[in-house]
Design an enzyme around this catalytic site. Structure first.
Site, PDB file in Angstrom:
ATOM      1  N   SER A 103     -11.221  -0.974  -1.141  1.00 57.83           N
ATOM      2  CA  SER A 103      -9.956  -0.985  -0.391  1.00 57.83           C
ATOM      3  C   SER A 103     -10.174  -1.286   1.079  1.00 57.83           C
ATOM      4  O   SER A 103      -9.328  -1.924   1.727  1.00 57.83           O
ATOM      5  CB  SER A 103      -9.259   0.373  -0.507  1.00 57.83           C
ATOM      6  OG  SER A 103      -8.615   0.528  -1.739  1.00 57.83           O
TER       7      SER A 103
ATOM      8  N   HIS B  22      -4.036   6.204   3.287  1.00 62.46           N
ATOM      9  CA  HIS B  22      -4.669   4.975   2.823  1.00 62.46           C
ATOM     10  C   HIS B  22      -4.146   3.717   3.507  1.00 62.46           C
ATOM     11  O   HIS B  22      -4.913   2.900   4.034  1.00 62.46           O
ATOM     12  CB  HIS B  22      -4.520   4.873   1.305  1.00 62.46           C
ATOM     13  CG  HIS B  22      -5.383   3.848   0.659  1.00 62.46           C
ATOM     14  ND1 HIS B  22      -5.020   2.526   0.554  1.00 62.46           N
ATOM     15  CD2 HIS B  22      -6.600   3.951   0.065  1.00 62.46           C
ATOM     16  CE1 HIS B  22      -5.975   1.856  -0.084  1.00 62.46           C
ATOM     17  NE2 HIS B  22      -6.946   2.692  -0.378  1.00 62.46           N
TER      18      HIS B  22
ATOM     19  N   ASP C 144       0.838  -1.195   0.000  1.00 64.24           N
ATOM     20  CA  ASP C 144       0.000   0.000   0.000  1.00 64.24           C
ATOM     21  C   ASP C 144       0.878   1.252   0.000  1.00 64.24           C
ATOM     22  O   ASP C 144       2.006   1.225  -0.495  1.00 64.24           O
ATOM     23  CB  ASP C 144      -0.937  -0.035   1.220  1.00 64.24           C
ATOM     24  CG  ASP C 144      -2.298   0.591   0.950  1.00 64.24           C
ATOM     25  OD1 ASP C 144      -2.356   1.821   0.833  1.00 64.24           O
ATOM     26  OD2 ASP C 144      -3.288  -0.161   0.863  1.00 64.24           O
TER      27      ASP C 144
END
Length: 240
Positions: free
Chosen positions: A215, A55, A23
């Site tokens: 996600s 994220h 990520d």
């Protein structure tokens, strides 16, 4: 050139399951400090645990909560050092090379699972990397994508890793499919639905935030599969 930077010499040997989160990097927040065992940077040479984007930390926090703190996490950072264009959401990476390198690094570390909460289109090199991971018995969990289509872009990867690879779509809290989720179009790859709308999590700066998208559904499935695998292996070993 790809750089390996800042893993604490090596991932500590542990009886706990190990999950690689490929990520945008992960911040060592109070919620993750006891489970985040290291970080590799496959797309630059940047300081440990100082991500540009939230994220990866958000994904890791969801996974840790779902696993009830029972797994260790290694961060494998792949976000473009140049940052994301204005029309793209992080983590963005225009080249397949860092992603392939990240998957192969996770394999070399002997992880139990790899979480790919990325916008992935079928790419031969990434598909082969997923196959290699699956052939080693590693669970590979991939976000199905947020384009609202009836065909995920990464079905070749899911097929290559079958039955250990799975695509994850997003639902709301009531279990209804989210309109933005790419939906399954065949039954020759694995696809599951997990909550991915307004999922509570923590940002890189430690603030309470909410994530929407496949996600944020993927790490829920990753945690569940890793714990199920752990329980199965314990039962086979006669410890339960």
């Amino acid at each position: 050139m790809l750089f390996l930077f800042g893993l604490l010499a090596s991932v500590p040997v542990s009886a706990r399951p190990l999950v690689a989160i490929v990520d945008s990097g992960i911040s060592r927040t109070p919620q993750l400090a006891n489970v985040l065992v290291g970080e590799y940077d496959m797309a630059g040479k940047r300081p440990l645990y100082h991500p540009r984007y939230d994220h990866g930390t958000m994904v890791a926090t969801i996974l840790n909560r779902e696993a009830q703190g029972a797994v260790d996490i290694v961060s494998i950072r792949i976000d473009d050092a140049a940052g994301c264009p204005s029309d793209r959401s992080p983590p963005c990476q225009p080249s397949s090379r860092p992603i392939v390198a990240a998957i192969d690094k996770a394999v070399s570390l002997g992880v139990d699972a790899i979480n790919l909460s990325l916008a992935l289109a079928d790419d031969p090199a990434i598909t082969d990397a997923v196959r290699r991971a699956s052939d080693k018995g590693i669970i590979v969990v991939m976000a199905a994508g947020n384009d609202g289509r009836n065909h995920p872009d990464n079905t070749a990867m899911a097929r290559a890793g079958f039955p250990r690879a799975v695509l994850v779509g997003a639902t709301d809290e009531a279990g209804n499919p989210w309109t933005g989720s790419n939906r399954p179009d065949a039954d020759d790859y694995l696809y599951v639905w997990r909550r991915g709308v307004d999922v509570p999590t923590i940002s890189a700066t430690g603030q309470r935030v909410f994530g929407t998208g496949t996600s944020f559904a993927a790490p829920i499935e990753t945690a569940r599969r890793v714990l199920a695998k752990t329980h199965e292996m314990a039962a086979l070993a006669g410890t339960h």
